[in-house]
Design an enzyme around this catalytic site. Sequence first.
Site, PDB file in Angstrom:
ATOM      1  N   TYR A 169      -5.158 -25.988  -6.659  1.00  0.00           N
ATOM      2  CA  TYR A 169      -5.617 -27.216  -7.329  1.00  0.00           C
ATOM      3  C   TYR A 169      -4.469 -28.088  -7.841  1.00  0.00           C
ATOM      4  CZ  TYR A 169     -10.597 -26.297  -7.020  1.00  0.00           C
ATOM      5  OH  TYR A 169     -11.871 -26.127  -6.550  1.00  0.00           O
TER       6      TYR A 169
ATOM      7  N   GLU B  43     -16.345 -21.371  -8.742  1.00  0.00           N
ATOM      8  CA  GLU B  43     -15.921 -20.700  -7.516  1.00  0.00           C
ATOM      9  C   GLU B  43     -15.599 -19.232  -7.772  1.00  0.00           C
ATOM     10  OE1 GLU B  43     -12.767 -23.277  -6.213  1.00  0.00           O
ATOM     11  OE2 GLU B  43     -14.193 -24.935  -5.952  1.00  0.00           O
TER      12      GLU B  43
END
Length: 370
Positions: A60, A100
Amino acid sequence: LKPFFNQSHQRSLRQPKALAQAILTYTMNLENDDLDPEFEQAINRIVQKHVALGITREQYPIVGKNLLQAIKEVLGVGDDILSAWGELYQSLANLLIERESAVYEQQEKVYGWSGYKDFVVKSKEMENANVISFHLYPLDGSKLSEYLPGQYITLKQDLYLLEKYGELEVSPRNYSISCAPNGLYFRISVKRVPAPSDDVIPGMYSNWLHDEVEPGEIIAIRAPCGEFVLKDDYSSPKTVFLAGGIGITPLFAMAQQLDKNGYEGEVTFVHCISNGSQKVFESELHHLISKNSWNMHYHLSQPNDNDEATATGRIDAESLKNLVPEDCKLFMCGPDSFMSDIAKHLTANGINRHQVNYEYFGPFSQDIFA
């Protein structure tokens, strides 16, 4: 991160637009205690796509760094505004990472493996001139846990694609499972994607599967993912499946599951294709329709002279009025333009958007009912 991005979606700008849309929509939800239902659905789809690819929290910051650089270059904003965008991105990233992580844990409990697992192709069957089905069995002989009809699996193949196309980094591909859970195998039904022009390579995975993969081939697969599903407790009295082209694959799995469940409601299955040569699962569908007294409609936009069709021409609001009852649950899947047109027709006919479940083949960019 390049291997995680479908380069055709990058070139067409679908992927960048999807990321921008997600961030902009998230900003509109910041003042709400709960996420907007449509955005909640979009977030869940993104989570499932990320898990299917194996995205991790460490990746990310890389996306964030490049995103902020793009915002600075394109919008020319100052450091204060750029910092605010950075905080916003991190907030969204934290939300995705949390969800997730939960899905990864659940997958390992349900399916018994994480990452990629080797499967062997045991059969390869022509559905029509452009669609082939592959039956994929666990190489270790283990049983498959039940997935939800409508989900997809992720395939990865590097060596052939590198040798054939010279692509050093090719993203994995998702394919809908085209059969109901059976404990033994996954079936995927793949349409060959030709090159759109002489200077563009054809669909790499579809052509590899069609031309090179034979029974005995070993393929690495990730566990099923996806939010476009027929849930275990499904009980709507009226169900409509509306497929555009190869979008029939997840819908057929759902129809098979209804049959296995002894579903007693009313079912209408609509397949929109150009002509009769594009029919898929024709004999299997005929069996389901006859066994359960369901309704089957083939809508052919450009029929051949000898084609049998329920209706011809492009499907419109009037056609849908006779196929989609106001009190039904509708599942639909197909190309973007097809689904956008259908959404407009359904709205014109007074169908509530919350009656409709739909799937995009590709990055989720926006709500088709928006």
